[in-house]
Design a protein around this motif. Sequence first.
Motif, short mmCIF file in Angstrom:
data_model
loop_
_atom_site.label_atom_id
_atom_site.label_comp_id
_atom_site.label_asym_id
_atom_site.label_seq_id
_atom_site.Cartn_x
_atom_site.Cartn_y
_atom_site.Cartn_z
N MET A 299 -36.19 -42.57 7.71
CA MET A 299 -35.27 -43.01 8.77
C MET A 299 -35.63 -44.42 9.25
N ALA A 300 -36.94 -44.70 9.31
CA ALA A 300 -37.39 -46.02 9.74
C ALA A 300 -36.96 -47.11 8.77
N MET A 301 -36.63 -46.70 7.55
CA MET A 301 -36.16 -47.65 6.53
C MET A 301 -34.64 -47.72 6.49
N GLU A 302 -34.00 -47.18 7.54
CA GLU A 302 -32.53 -47.17 7.69
C GLU A 302 -31.84 -46.36 6.58
N LYS A 303 -32.55 -45.33 6.10
CA LYS A 303 -31.95 -44.45 5.10
C LYS A 303 -31.23 -43.28 5.79
N THR A 304 -30.13 -42.84 5.18
CA THR A 304 -29.53 -41.58 5.63
C THR A 304 -30.43 -40.47 5.11
N VAL A 305 -30.87 -39.61 6.02
CA VAL A 305 -31.79 -38.53 5.66
C VAL A 305 -31.10 -37.19 5.87
N VAL A 306 -31.22 -36.33 4.85
CA VAL A 306 -30.80 -34.93 4.98
C VAL A 306 -32.08 -34.14 5.21
N PHE A 307 -32.19 -33.52 6.40
CA PHE A 307 -33.41 -32.80 6.79
C PHE A 307 -33.05 -31.36 7.11
N THR A 308 -34.04 -30.52 7.22
CA THR A 308 -33.82 -29.10 7.52
C THR A 308 -33.28 -28.91 8.95
N ALA A 316 -35.95 -33.99 15.42
CA ALA A 316 -36.08 -35.25 14.67
C ALA A 316 -34.73 -35.91 14.39
N ILE A 317 -33.67 -35.07 14.26
CA ILE A 317 -32.36 -35.61 13.86
C ILE A 317 -31.25 -34.98 14.69
N THR A 318 -30.35 -35.84 15.20
CA THR A 318 -29.09 -35.35 15.78
C THR A 318 -28.06 -35.40 14.66
N ASP A 319 -27.50 -34.24 14.32
CA ASP A 319 -26.64 -34.13 13.14
C ASP A 319 -25.46 -35.11 13.19
N HIS A 320 -25.27 -35.82 12.08
CA HIS A 320 -24.19 -36.80 11.92
C HIS A 320 -24.28 -37.98 12.89
N GLU A 321 -25.47 -38.11 13.51
CA GLU A 321 -25.66 -39.27 14.39
C GLU A 321 -26.85 -40.11 13.91
N THR A 322 -28.02 -39.43 13.74
CA THR A 322 -29.20 -40.14 13.22
C THR A 322 -29.61 -39.60 11.86
N GLY A 323 -28.81 -38.72 11.31
CA GLY A 323 -29.09 -38.12 10.01
C GLY A 323 -28.22 -36.89 9.84
N LEU A 324 -28.52 -36.10 8.81
CA LEU A 324 -27.76 -34.87 8.56
C LEU A 324 -28.73 -33.70 8.50
N LEU A 325 -28.31 -32.56 9.06
CA LEU A 325 -29.14 -31.35 9.02
C LEU A 325 -28.51 -30.35 8.05
N CYS A 326 -29.35 -29.72 7.23
CA CYS A 326 -28.82 -28.77 6.24
C CYS A 326 -29.50 -27.41 6.38
N SER A 343 -19.89 -40.18 -0.19
CA SER A 343 -18.44 -40.39 0.02
C SER A 343 -18.13 -41.23 1.25
N ASN A 344 -19.11 -41.36 2.15
CA ASN A 344 -18.86 -42.05 3.43
C ASN A 344 -19.90 -43.15 3.65
N LYS A 345 -19.79 -44.18 2.83
CA LYS A 345 -20.84 -45.21 2.81
C LYS A 345 -20.96 -45.96 4.13
N LYS A 346 -19.82 -46.28 4.75
CA LYS A 346 -19.84 -47.04 6.01
C LYS A 346 -20.52 -46.22 7.11
N GLU A 347 -20.08 -44.94 7.24
CA GLU A 347 -20.67 -44.06 8.27
C GLU A 347 -22.16 -43.85 8.00
N SER A 348 -22.51 -43.74 6.71
CA SER A 348 -23.91 -43.53 6.34
C SER A 348 -24.76 -44.73 6.75
N GLU A 349 -24.20 -45.90 6.57
CA GLU A 349 -24.90 -47.13 6.95
C GLU A 349 -25.17 -47.14 8.46
N THR A 350 -24.16 -46.73 9.24
CA THR A 350 -24.31 -46.66 10.71
C THR A 350 -25.38 -45.64 11.07
#
Length: 386
Positions: A299-308, A316-326, A343-350
């Motif tokens: 996350m510190a590297m501005e990556k979209t992270v899928v976490f548990t 650690a993550i607010t879903d669809h805000e600072t990452g994705l929870l699965c 599929s959502n590159k712009k949103e992922s970048e944000t």
Amino acid sequence: MHICFLTNEFPKEGFPHGGIGSFVKTLGAALVKEGVEVSVVGLNYISLNEFEKIDGISVYRLKKSSVKGLSWYLNSIAISKKIKEIHSQNSIDIVEASELGFAFIKKIKKIKYVIRMHGGHHFFAESENRGINKWKGFQEKKSFKKCDAFIAVSQYVKLHTEKYLSLDNKPVGYISNPINTDFFKPIQENEVENRIVFAGTVCEKKGIRQLIQAFPFVKNEFPNATLEVYGRDWFFSDGSSYMQMLKDIELPQLGAIREDIHFKGAVSYLDIPNAYSQAEVCVFPSHMETQGLVAPEAMAMEKTVVFTKLGPGPEAITDHETGLLCDPHNPKNIAEKIIWTFSNKKESETIGKKAREFVLQKYSLKSIVLQNVDFYKKIIPNNSHN
């Protein structure tokens, strides 16, 4: 102020080490910069007593006992002696260890003993639905009785540890593990389209098997997707390799697409940012974590992270805000999160940008170090040390 950490995992070149070793190295070096004296005592990776100064930290590696059936006892005596020796030369204020660390350590009156809850035997027995090993359970209880205070790396680890072990109304601090955000920072030019990166020990509880099972769903939508697996192997009690089991059982079911799954093995700590930087998405579907270092690092590297979504995932993550929870037990759900990212590159970048902001706020080394110093000062008698 003089802090002594007990760990056998302090990183040593040419030897694999665990997350606690990395944590002690990162925190220890930062404490030294704040004027705190730091020592580390633990068993050596080789049959020698060794001393070295690393980043201002005094590291004492003790020769392991090889006496069958008594090594645990003799090793504890050696560690206790070394603490006493260091204390006599330069008085120690606090000795810190993880959950089992104090079971057979001899206490010294003027020193305060702190357990940092990284996730001990009782905690993982519950999360993995397995029984308590009597010997390990006994050690953990003994260790908890001896300590004077606790630090929990997440609310979750405290809640689930105290179901089994009494904290006896002793002081408890909530302090996350730090992330070196100068080391883990964005490297945009390395990113490879549709590359999935997993990092962590290659074992069942890290969710790698379900990630591999999710891969065909991703390939259906994104045929050029690849999965890069970074991490050391884990071995069953009979000595067989978990990684080999995946290659023998899971991969053959994938047909030709198995060629796009690459096991990179353990990599040096210095090479981890480079591994993350090549990912379009980093996926860590752990069945259980106490906090987890890999998610906030990526996350510190501005990556979209899928976490548990289990355990401390939502801390650690607010879903669809600072990452994705699965759901780490559901390969299709893991795949859906990866597909959404691609599929959502712009949103992922944000999301990636917000993720770094969150890590800077919650896990930054400077802030975590000061929280630790404040907590240590509170439990030192008469708060007599600066």
